[in-house]
Design a protein around this motif. Structure first.
Motif, PDB file in Angstrom:
ATOM      1  N   THR A  39      12.693  -3.850 -28.716  1.00 57.19           N
ATOM      2  CA  THR A  39      11.856  -4.908 -28.845  1.00 57.19           C
ATOM      3  C   THR A  39      11.616  -5.408 -30.511  1.00 57.19           C
ATOM      4  N   THR A  40      11.567  -4.350 -31.370  1.00 52.26           N
ATOM      5  CA  THR A  40      11.547  -4.592 -32.723  1.00 52.26           C
ATOM      6  C   THR A  40      12.920  -5.444 -33.137  1.00 52.26           C
ATOM      7  N   SER A  41      13.885  -4.643 -32.800  1.00 48.60           N
ATOM      8  CA  SER A  41      14.933  -5.149 -33.349  1.00 48.60           C
ATOM      9  C   SER A  41      15.444  -6.674 -32.710  1.00 48.60           C
ATOM     10  N   MET A  42      15.021  -6.857 -31.807  1.00 52.09           N
ATOM     11  CA  MET A  42      15.040  -7.984 -31.001  1.00 52.09           C
ATOM     12  C   MET A  42      14.278  -9.165 -31.694  1.00 52.09           C
ATOM     13  N   TYR A  43      13.179  -8.807 -31.853  1.00 50.73           N
ATOM     14  CA  TYR A  43      12.378  -9.897 -32.825  1.00 50.73           C
ATOM     15  C   TYR A  43      13.061 -10.020 -34.039  1.00 50.73           C
ATOM     16  N   LEU A  44      13.488  -9.006 -34.785  1.00 51.58           N
ATOM     17  CA  LEU A  44      14.275  -9.324 -36.113  1.00 51.58           C
ATOM     18  C   LEU A  44      15.220  -9.981 -35.851  1.00 51.58           C
ATOM     19  N   ALA A  45      16.040  -9.902 -34.889  1.00 53.27           N
ATOM     20  CA  ALA A  45      17.417 -10.718 -34.562  1.00 53.27           C
ATOM     21  C   ALA A  45      16.951 -12.048 -34.145  1.00 53.27           C
ATOM     22  N   ASP A  46      15.868 -12.262 -33.535  1.00 53.55           N
ATOM     23  CA  ASP A  46      15.371 -13.724 -33.285  1.00 53.55           C
ATOM     24  C   ASP A  46      15.098 -14.385 -34.613  1.00 53.55           C
ATOM     25  N   MET A  47      14.719 -13.561 -35.649  1.00 50.34           N
ATOM     26  CA  MET A  47      14.243 -14.221 -37.037  1.00 50.34           C
ATOM     27  C   MET A  47      15.375 -14.160 -37.789  1.00 50.34           C
ATOM     28  N   ASP A 108      20.014  -2.930 -44.305  1.00 49.25           N
ATOM     29  CA  ASP A 108      18.639  -3.139 -44.809  1.00 49.25           C
ATOM     30  C   ASP A 108      17.860  -2.309 -44.114  1.00 49.25           C
ATOM     31  N   VAL A 109      17.968  -2.198 -42.768  1.00 46.20           N
ATOM     32  CA  VAL A 109      16.844  -1.704 -41.878  1.00 46.20           C
ATOM     33  C   VAL A 109      17.684  -0.473 -40.839  1.00 46.20           C
ATOM     34  N   PHE A 110      17.266   0.534 -40.774  1.00 49.20           N
ATOM     35  CA  PHE A 110      17.770   1.440 -39.752  1.00 49.20           C
ATOM     36  C   PHE A 110      16.387   1.792 -38.783  1.00 49.20           C
ATOM     37  N   ILE A 111      16.851   1.637 -37.387  1.00 50.28           N
ATOM     38  CA  ILE A 111      15.811   1.965 -36.390  1.00 50.28           C
ATOM     39  C   ILE A 111      16.126   3.023 -35.505  1.00 50.28           C
ATOM     40  N   GLU A 112      15.189   3.889 -35.262  1.00 46.65           N
ATOM     41  CA  GLU A 112      15.529   4.986 -34.379  1.00 46.65           C
ATOM     42  C   GLU A 112      14.286   5.592 -33.519  1.00 46.65           C
ATOM     43  N   ASN A 113      14.538   6.049 -32.556  1.00 41.98           N
ATOM     44  CA  ASN A 113      13.368   6.527 -31.770  1.00 41.98           C
ATOM     45  C   ASN A 113      13.728   7.885 -31.223  1.00 41.98           C
ATOM     46  N   LEU A 114      14.585   8.777 -31.810  1.00 43.72           N
ATOM     47  CA  LEU A 114      14.504   9.975 -31.327  1.00 43.72           C
ATOM     48  C   LEU A 114      13.178  11.106 -31.679  1.00 43.72           C
ATOM     49  N   ASN A 115      13.264  12.014 -30.761  1.00 46.65           N
ATOM     50  CA  ASN A 115      11.984  12.840 -31.042  1.00 46.65           C
ATOM     51  C   ASN A 115      11.891  13.265 -32.404  1.00 46.65           C
ATOM     52  N   VAL A 196       8.163  -3.892 -40.522  1.00 46.83           N
ATOM     53  CA  VAL A 196       9.561  -3.784 -41.182  1.00 46.83           C
ATOM     54  C   VAL A 196       9.710  -4.964 -41.969  1.00 46.83           C
ATOM     55  N   ALA A 197       9.262  -6.104 -41.640  1.00 48.21           N
ATOM     56  CA  ALA A 197       9.297  -7.397 -42.388  1.00 48.21           C
ATOM     57  C   ALA A 197       8.748  -7.106 -43.596  1.00 48.21           C
ATOM     58  N   ALA A 198       7.413  -6.765 -43.563  1.00 51.95           N
ATOM     59  CA  ALA A 198       6.579  -6.349 -45.030  1.00 51.95           C
ATOM     60  C   ALA A 198       7.519  -5.625 -45.724  1.00 51.95           C
ATOM     61  N   VAL A 201      10.247  -7.307 -47.605  1.00 49.82           N
ATOM     62  CA  VAL A 201       9.725  -8.094 -48.724  1.00 49.82           C
ATOM     63  C   VAL A 201       9.703  -7.324 -50.143  1.00 49.82           C
ATOM     64  N   ARG A 202       9.202  -5.896 -49.882  1.00 46.39           N
ATOM     65  CA  ARG A 202       9.224  -5.167 -51.014  1.00 46.39           C
ATOM     66  C   ARG A 202      10.519  -4.767 -51.532  1.00 46.39           C
ATOM     67  N   GLN A 203      11.348  -4.405 -50.690  1.00 48.13           N
ATOM     68  CA  GLN A 203      12.458  -3.971 -50.916  1.00 48.13           C
ATOM     69  C   GLN A 203      13.299  -5.189 -51.548  1.00 48.13           C
ATOM     70  N   GLN A 204      13.056  -6.203 -51.330  1.00 48.95           N
ATOM     71  CA  GLN A 204      13.809  -7.241 -52.047  1.00 48.95           C
ATOM     72  C   GLN A 204      13.267  -7.300 -53.537  1.00 48.95           C
ATOM     73  N   GLN A 205      11.843  -7.010 -53.567  1.00 47.92           N
ATOM     74  CA  GLN A 205      11.364  -7.389 -54.876  1.00 47.92           C
ATOM     75  C   GLN A 205      11.563  -5.931 -55.758  1.00 47.92           C
ATOM     76  N   THR A 206      11.772  -4.710 -55.165  1.00 44.78           N
ATOM     77  CA  THR A 206      11.877  -3.678 -56.060  1.00 44.78           C
ATOM     78  C   THR A 206      13.145  -2.922 -55.858  1.00 44.78           C
TER      79      THR A 206
END
Length: 416
Positions: A39-47, A108-115, A196-198, A201-206
């Protein structure tokens, strides 16, 4: 520009554009499966982000979640994977992880759901990843979080709803009941997209990355926040009672002559207006019912009086009386009514797109609107076929056809 930045820019420049949006130019590598993290990666893709979905060689578990299937494609999978590209890679072995790390060089982003306790076993310990990719925003999904005594326990929506107390207040006649949808998954996925979106923003700034630690349990605790706060403030412990014990009185289902509706008397003005609309002037004039606290103390009497009046009316009659004076109310829709609701249709909240195998797929679109959104809110690309974009993605990071074929031959990679 560093060597990492050069490789990252080159890979992104050759990637397939998924359209415009605030996150255009952001690359997301997602190795998660099931529903919450996707769901997270879909919403990021939607953006507008370029999302690379890395699946096991046999595909995401959700590809088998059915019926229903549309020509063999699971509706659940299709509903949470639009606007992504898919490749099938075995990251359990060193060779597969090497390819993954090459992809992370351009991410820029890595998403995982491993235990959480298995991350090191898979060569994906978060401390090591942060050291190797300091710019990366790492989103780690789990049932209970990265820390605490139960960090290693598996978690699913049902477990989170039970443990968060949500089921303890849901149901009728004292019998706990799960909210019958993937509530915890969508909640956690939405919260993670915001975090992640927040962090981006900091990643781009720093230039610095982040670890976003998201737990299904805590997403459900957020839903329970008002109930927990009330309990900690001294309210008695609630029990399942069909939603009739809200802090607000009246705020619950009510019967009419033909079908149930819900009525939400959220303030004293609603109280006065609803009493006038339903011919309950005597109740409106009583000082011992003037405030919500008063009405809670006399909930049984108040609900009984409203119910006696409403049961003599059809749902349409009751809704018109209350809506005409600005009292929040609604019929309780079945899904067949939801998908044809004039407001839902006007807002284009249900989107459809052409899938190469499933045909026309219809599902819920992104739950927001941007002024810059195109009028046609259909998915830019449908949910991908298993491994559909593997060759394309690996070519972008510099692998030639010979190397790709060798990876396929050693069963590290699967391509259609």
């Amino acid at each position: 520009m560093t060597s990492h930045e050069t490789r990252s820019a080159d890979a992104k420049e050759t990637s397939m554009s998924t359209g415009s949006g605030p996150l255009q130019g952001v690359r997301v590598v997602d190795i998660s499966s099931s529903y919450a993290a996707p769901t997270t990666s879909m919403y990021l893709a939607d953006m507008g982000a370029d999302v690379i979905k890395i699946e096991p060689l046999g595909g995401d578990d959700a590809r088998g979640w059915g019926p229903p299937f549309l020509n063999g494609e699971a509706a659940w999978f299709l509903s949470v994977n639009r606007n992504k590209r898919s490749m099938c890679l075995d990251i359990r072995g060193e060779e597969g992880r090497k390819v993954l790390f090459q992809l992370l060089e351009s991410a820029d982003v890595f998403i995982e759901n491993l235990n959480p306790v298995k991350l090191d076993k898979h060569g994906l310990g978060l401390d090591g990843l942060r050291e190797r990719f300091p710019q990366l925003v790492i989103c780690a999904f789990s049932g209970f979080g990265l820390t605490g005594p139960d960090a290693g326990l598996p978690g699913y929506d049902l477990i989170a709803q039970a443990r968060s107390g949500m089921m303890s207040v849901t149901g009728v006649d004292g019998v706990p009941q799960r909210v019958s949808t993937a509530l915890s998954d969508v909640a956690a996925g939405t919260v993670a997209a915001f975090a992640v979106a927040a962090a981006l923003v900091r990643q781009q700034q720093t230039g610095q990355g982040e670890i976003v630690d998201v737990a299904l349990l805590e997403a459900d605790l957020a839903f329970m926040s008002p109930r927990i706060a009330s309990f900690l403030a001294g309210d008695e412990e609630p029990k399942p009672c069909g939603g009739t014990d809200s802090v607000v009185a009246i705020y619950q289902p009510m019967r009419t002559a033909d079908r149930p509706i819900v009525v939400a008397i959220g303030n004293d003005r609603h109280w006065q207006r609803s009493c006038a609309a339903l011919g309950l002037d005597e109740l409106a004039q009583r000082e011992d019912l003037a405030t919500n606290a008063d009405r809670r103390a006399n909930r049984e009497e108040v609900v009984g009086a409203f119910q006696e009046r409403l049961i003599a009316l059809s749902s349409n009659e009751a809704l018109k009386l209350l809506q005409d004076v600005g009292v929040p109310c609604s019929r309780i829709n079945f899904l067949s009514e939801v998908v044809t609701d004039p407001q839902v249709e006007a807002r284009k909240a249900i989107v459809d797109y052409q899938h190469p195998v499933a045909g026309v797929f219809r599902g819920v679109g992104a739950p927001w609107r941007l002024a810059s959104d195109p009028e046609d809110r259909q998915a830019r690309i449908p949910a991908p076929m298993r491994g559909e974009h593997g060759r394309e993605i690996l070519t972008e990071i510099g692998l030639d056809e010979k190397t790709i074929s060798e990876l396929v031959g050693r069963e590290t990679l699967w391509v259609p």
